[in-house]
Design a protein around this motif. Structure first.
Motif, short mmCIF file in Angstrom:
data_model
loop_
_atom_site.label_atom_id
_atom_site.label_comp_id
_atom_site.label_asym_id
_atom_site.label_seq_id
_atom_site.Cartn_x
_atom_site.Cartn_y
_atom_site.Cartn_z
N LYS A 118 0.82 -1.21 0.00
CA LYS A 118 0.00 0.00 0.00
C LYS A 118 0.85 1.26 0.00
CE LYS A 118 -3.56 2.41 2.70
NZ LYS A 118 -4.40 2.37 3.93
N ASP A 119 1.90 1.28 0.82
CA ASP A 119 2.71 2.48 1.00
C ASP A 119 4.02 2.39 0.22
OD1 ASP A 119 0.80 3.53 2.81
OD2 ASP A 119 1.64 2.27 4.40
N ALA A 120 4.70 3.52 0.11
CA ALA A 120 5.99 3.56 -0.56
C ALA A 120 6.98 2.67 0.19
CB ALA A 120 6.51 4.99 -0.61
N PRO A 121 7.74 1.85 -0.50
CA PRO A 121 8.67 0.94 0.17
C PRO A 121 9.83 1.69 0.80
CG PRO A 121 9.00 0.85 -2.20
CD PRO A 121 7.78 1.70 -1.98
N GLY A 122 10.24 1.23 1.98
CA GLY A 122 11.39 1.84 2.62
C GLY A 122 12.67 1.47 1.91
N GLN A 123 12.64 0.36 1.21
CA GLN A 123 13.80 -0.12 0.46
C GLN A 123 13.29 -0.67 -0.86
OE1 GLN A 123 16.32 -2.62 2.84
NE2 GLN A 123 17.45 -3.42 1.08
#
Length: 240
Positions: free
Chosen positions: A41-46
């Motif tokens: 759902k959200d932008a990946p941290g990596q």
């Protein structure tokens, strides 16, 4: 000498959820599967984790080519991955529950152009249970039919989607099901279908003791859906 078969390329939609994480873990253990996109759902941290490219839901259209998509997300996310599969002509396996009538219609329409397997439960054992319930209902006309389901305290919907599917199978056999739900502790999932006549009772039961069964079933279905003609498939259609 036979050439080595290329791994099946998977897009996993809903990768940050419990089922998505199980799919990533189990797929990584197999040489015949390759996750080419994990969409959350959200932008990946990596961007890349353990060799798997990660994308946010907003980046779905940028996902690389894949052979089949597996979706375990939220109703709001189903529309987008379904549209992507239709555009690219790729099959879709979806276990997203809580969808509305419009989304069910969209799945049916998509099945006119791609292979679609949508189910409330991807356990292979539950697929067999569905068939047994339909057969029992047809063989026991006039008997009472009760479906009792138990799940962990955090499950919000009741009856469960699996219970409702079992009820649909019972109805197809001619029974009129009644439902009861229990939310307690950390129960993964238990479903009992009881047929009661005068002086006798038949019980059909499935108990899940490990959530991995649902992910394994979805991977099983994804493999068998590739190469199938367009249509709507049930898990029990893909058992062989």
């Amino acid at each position: 000498m036979n050439a080595k078969t290329s791994p099946l390329r998977l897009l996993i939609h809903g990768a940050s959820g419990r089922m998505g994480q199980a799919l990533l873990r189990l797929a990584a253990e197999r040489d015949d599967l390759q996750v080419v996109a994990a969409v959350g759902k959200d932008a990946p941290g990596q961007r890349v984790v353990d060799g798997v490219p990660h994308f946010s839901a907003a980046e779905l259209d940028a996902a690389p080519e894949f052979d089949v998509a597996i979706d375990f997300s939220l109703p709001a996310g189903l529309d987008h991955v379904l549209a992507l599969c239709v555009r690219r002509g790729r099959p879709l396996v979806s276990g997203t529950t809580g969808i509305d009538a419009t989304q069910r219609s969209a799945l049916e329409a998509a099945a006119g152009t791609i292979a679609v397997a949508w189910a409330t439960n991807f356990s292979l054992g539950v697929a067999v249970l569905n068939e047994l319930v339909e057969r029992a209902a047809a063989a026991l006309p006039g008997w009472d039919c009760d479906i009792v389901e138990s799940h962990h305290v955090h499950k919000l919907d009741a009856p469960s989607g699996t219970a409702l599917t079992l009820g649909e199978c019972a109805e197809q056999g001619g029974a009129t099901p009644r439902y009861a739900s229990l939310r307690a502790g950390d129960i993964i999932g238990e479903h009992s279908v009881q047929f009661t006549g005068l002086g006798e009772r038949v019980e059909l039961v499935h108990r899940a003791t490990n959530r991995d069964i649902f992910a394994r079933g979805a991977l099983h279905c994804a493999q068998r859906l590739v190469g199938r003609p367009p249509g709507a498939y049930r898990v029990r259609d893909l058992l062989d």
